[in-house]
Write a protein that holds these residues in place. Sequence first.
Motif, mmCIF file in Angstrom:
data_model
loop_
_atom_site.group_PDB
_atom_site.id
_atom_site.type_symbol
_atom_site.label_atom_id
_atom_site.label_comp_id
_atom_site.label_asym_id
_atom_site.label_seq_id
_atom_site.Cartn_x
_atom_site.Cartn_y
_atom_site.Cartn_z
ATOM 1 N N LEU A 389 0.828 -1.214 0.000
ATOM 2 C CA LEU A 389 0.000 0.000 0.000
ATOM 3 C C LEU A 389 0.860 1.261 0.000
ATOM 4 N N GLU A 390 2.027 1.201 0.634
ATOM 5 C CA GLU A 390 2.923 2.349 0.550
ATOM 6 C C GLU A 390 3.397 2.538 -0.889
ATOM 7 N N ALA A 391 3.654 1.452 -1.589
ATOM 8 C CA ALA A 391 4.081 1.526 -2.990
ATOM 9 C C ALA A 391 2.967 2.033 -3.895
ATOM 10 N N ASN A 392 1.720 1.681 -3.581
ATOM 11 C CA ASN A 392 0.568 2.105 -4.395
ATOM 12 C C ASN A 392 -0.638 2.266 -3.482
ATOM 13 N N PRO A 393 -0.894 3.487 -3.002
ATOM 14 C CA PRO A 393 -2.000 3.692 -2.052
ATOM 15 C C PRO A 393 -3.391 3.569 -2.669
ATOM 16 N N PHE A 394 -3.479 3.413 -3.993
ATOM 17 C CA PHE A 394 -4.776 3.435 -4.671
ATOM 18 C C PHE A 394 -5.315 2.039 -4.980
ATOM 19 N N LEU A 395 -4.733 1.026 -4.380
ATOM 20 C CA LEU A 395 -5.192 -0.348 -4.614
ATOM 21 C C LEU A 395 -6.520 -0.573 -3.902
ATOM 22 N N VAL A 405 -2.538 -13.216 -5.014
ATOM 23 C CA VAL A 405 -2.515 -14.455 -5.791
ATOM 24 C C VAL A 405 -1.257 -14.515 -6.658
ATOM 25 N N ARG A 406 -0.960 -13.431 -7.343
ATOM 26 C CA ARG A 406 0.174 -13.416 -8.272
ATOM 27 C C ARG A 406 1.518 -13.365 -7.560
ATOM 28 N N ALA A 407 1.536 -12.871 -6.324
ATOM 29 C CA ALA A 407 2.787 -12.768 -5.571
ATOM 30 C C ALA A 407 3.039 -13.975 -4.680
ATOM 31 N N SER A 408 2.151 -14.960 -4.697
ATOM 32 C CA SER A 408 2.339 -16.187 -3.904
ATOM 33 C C SER A 408 2.936 -17.269 -4.805
ATOM 34 N N LYS A 409 3.846 -18.040 -4.244
ATOM 35 C CA LYS A 409 4.568 -19.038 -5.048
ATOM 36 C C LYS A 409 4.647 -20.353 -4.279
ATOM 37 N N PRO A 410 4.559 -21.474 -5.005
ATOM 38 C CA PRO A 410 4.660 -22.773 -4.301
ATOM 39 C C PRO A 410 5.973 -22.945 -3.564
ATOM 40 N N ALA A 411 7.073 -22.315 -4.078
ATOM 41 C CA ALA A 411 8.382 -22.394 -3.434
ATOM 42 C C ALA A 411 8.703 -23.841 -3.053
ATOM 43 N N GLN A 412 9.115 -24.052 -1.787
ATOM 44 C CA GLN A 412 9.458 -25.409 -1.340
ATOM 45 C C GLN A 412 8.343 -26.023 -0.526
ATOM 46 N N LEU A 413 7.137 -25.448 -0.573
ATOM 47 C CA LEU A 413 6.039 -25.920 0.268
ATOM 48 C C LEU A 413 5.577 -27.298 -0.185
ATOM 49 N N GLN A 414 5.497 -28.218 0.776
ATOM 50 C CA GLN A 414 5.193 -29.618 0.470
ATOM 51 C C GLN A 414 3.742 -29.947 0.818
ATOM 52 N N ALA A 415 3.030 -30.518 -0.148
ATOM 53 C CA ALA A 415 1.654 -30.973 0.074
ATOM 54 C C ALA A 415 1.307 -31.955 -1.017
ATOM 55 N N GLU A 416 0.375 -32.847 -0.701
ATOM 56 C CA GLU A 416 -0.015 -33.874 -1.669
ATOM 57 C C GLU A 416 -1.072 -33.370 -2.650
ATOM 58 N N ASP A 417 -1.600 -32.165 -2.421
ATOM 59 C CA ASP A 417 -2.745 -31.735 -3.241
ATOM 60 C C ASP A 417 -2.432 -30.558 -4.165
ATOM 61 N N ASP A 443 6.501 -5.122 -6.278
ATOM 62 C CA ASP A 443 6.783 -4.879 -7.698
ATOM 63 C C ASP A 443 5.499 -4.871 -8.523
ATOM 64 N N LEU A 444 4.607 -5.810 -8.255
ATOM 65 C CA LEU A 444 3.336 -5.854 -8.975
ATOM 66 C C LEU A 444 2.456 -4.659 -8.617
ATOM 67 N N ALA A 445 2.485 -4.260 -7.332
ATOM 68 C CA ALA A 445 1.637 -3.154 -6.885
ATOM 69 C C ALA A 445 1.989 -1.850 -7.590
ATOM 70 N N ARG A 446 3.269 -1.631 -7.866
ATOM 71 C CA ARG A 446 3.701 -0.368 -8.470
ATOM 72 C C ARG A 446 3.048 -0.130 -9.824
ATOM 73 N N THR A 447 2.851 -1.182 -10.605
ATOM 74 C CA THR A 447 2.380 -1.025 -11.981
ATOM 75 C C THR A 447 0.974 -1.568 -12.207
ATOM 76 N N TRP A 448 0.277 -1.931 -11.138
ATOM 77 C CA TRP A 448 -1.040 -2.568 -11.286
ATOM 78 C C TRP A 448 -2.082 -1.571 -11.775
ATOM 79 N N LEU A 449 -2.850 -1.991 -12.784
ATOM 80 C CA LEU A 449 -3.970 -1.185 -13.261
ATOM 81 C C LEU A 449 -5.236 -1.615 -12.534
#
Length: 567
Positions: A389-395, A405-417, A443-449
């Motif tokens: 919100l500091e990067a883009n107060p108009f969200l 959603v777009r900034a979350s990543k599976p990374a090393q998280l382990q799950a069967e589903d 980074d996404l917040a700065r340029t989000w429409l």
Amino acid sequence: MRPAPTALWLRLALALGLALVGPLAGGRASVRAPIYVSSWAVRVSQGYREAERLARKFGFVNLGEIFPDGQYFHLRHRGVVQQSLTPHWGHHLRLKREPKVQWFEQQTLRRRVKRSLAVPSDPWFPQQWYMNNEMQSDLNVLQVWNQGLTGQGVVVSVLDDGIEKDHPDLWANYDPLASYDFNDYDPDPQPRYTPSDENRHGTRCAGEVAAVANNGFCGTGVAFNARIGGVRMLDGTITDVVEAQSLSLQPQHIHVYSASWGPEDDGRTVDGPGVLTREAFWRGVTQGRGGLGALFVWASGNGGLHYDNCDCDGYTNSIYTLSVGSATQQGRVPWYSEACASTLTTTYSSGVATDPQIVTTDLHHQCTDKHTGTSASAPLAAGMIALALEANPFLTWRDMQHLVVRASKPAQLQAEDWRTNGVGRRVSHHYGYGLLDAGRLVDLARTWLPTQPQKKCAIRVVHSPTPILRLMHVTRNLSACAGRGNWIRSLEHVQVQLSLTYSRRGDLQISLTSPMGTRSTLVAIRDAVPLHAAAVRDGRGHDRAAPGPPGDQQRACAAGHRGAVPG
């Protein structure tokens, strides 16, 4: 262009046959009898003057407006016992006869539990493993700090049991305008001190968000220059009025509300926001922050050991909240974690007893490295959202869900589903879309429409009582309201509202399958589930011969699905 027809598949898997007839109910429900208190919420057509007239006429004390628009009022009657197993029918009839009373409700006690784990407190940045770059996949907060973003100008309020506003690591960021005590109705959210320090929860959550940096004390908050407030509302009588007022505090001043509590995580309770709290959520997202919408960050729940399912929690399950789950340092599902379709993202917390936990502020001007549970995960996400919100107060509130959603990543998280959905994103009922990355979020917040205005399309699937087999598919082809003004271009939320009768809710499973084949479990079977290996290692056993959750309570799980953003 007309959108292609869409097919929604609803699967109901039952241990026994049942009929689709009325509200979800059953014989051996574990529901507690409601306890009525001596206050009423009343909506009147002529504002404060009419509320005062009613109070004088029937002997109430007018405690004032619930919302600032002069429609809803909080009335208390000194001649009514403070707690009763039966409603006061005399006042019910009197208010019902008043033509200017549009709605009223005698308030009841609401059980809300803090989503922390009972771990002893103990004595900061080197120990904050989840954001100090000592591990391969941390929350990537240092990258954001290196850009000069620290939460400046953003206000976060922790709704809990109060915060220690004079704590050495909090006082410089403390915001009295973002604070209130709705348990005692005064402006001071200072927690009530007890020998067991049971009211440490809010102070711990606040430190994760905005503990001051570079002051030689404790650790550092994710957004260490954000303003932090506290609402004391869990250390007293909890009613729909109290929850609604807490969620409605200063909606033009507070940007983010962080809540790490909810109905009991016992695998049996089905509960959610009352009439006024639902109204508070709606007002928050439509009117808060000048119409951009308040951001409600919610802990998903700690009922994993009891096979609880956060889709049966109407707070984490609401489309207006951003539900946050937990992962251990090793990228495993914690033993307390609940899996559900409503979880959107994940941050770190504790695992088994030997795993590192979360560092934060504690009562009596102390520090702790023992903060745990999904309670510890949600404030970390709230801090990262403050950075965005500091990067883009108009969200808007919907923009933020897209970004998370777009900034979350599976990374090393382990799950069967883990599954890949129709638009190529990995998603899990344990972690949502994965581990939240602060650098990516900013980074996404700065340029989000901005997203287009929200449109809604309601489809009725079942019209009459229908016998249900052991495994039943309900399908409906639709064209997303094509040809009408509210046709759907991209799909953000799907909400399924079911009415049915069944004697053992624990044997009921409901799933929703998208046109591209993504299957989301809206209600999971809640007994006879293998105990998670981490719980076994931690010595937390379960009696497999013990009876499962008994029959149903008053209403169905309000199963909201947020696993298809956007498509």
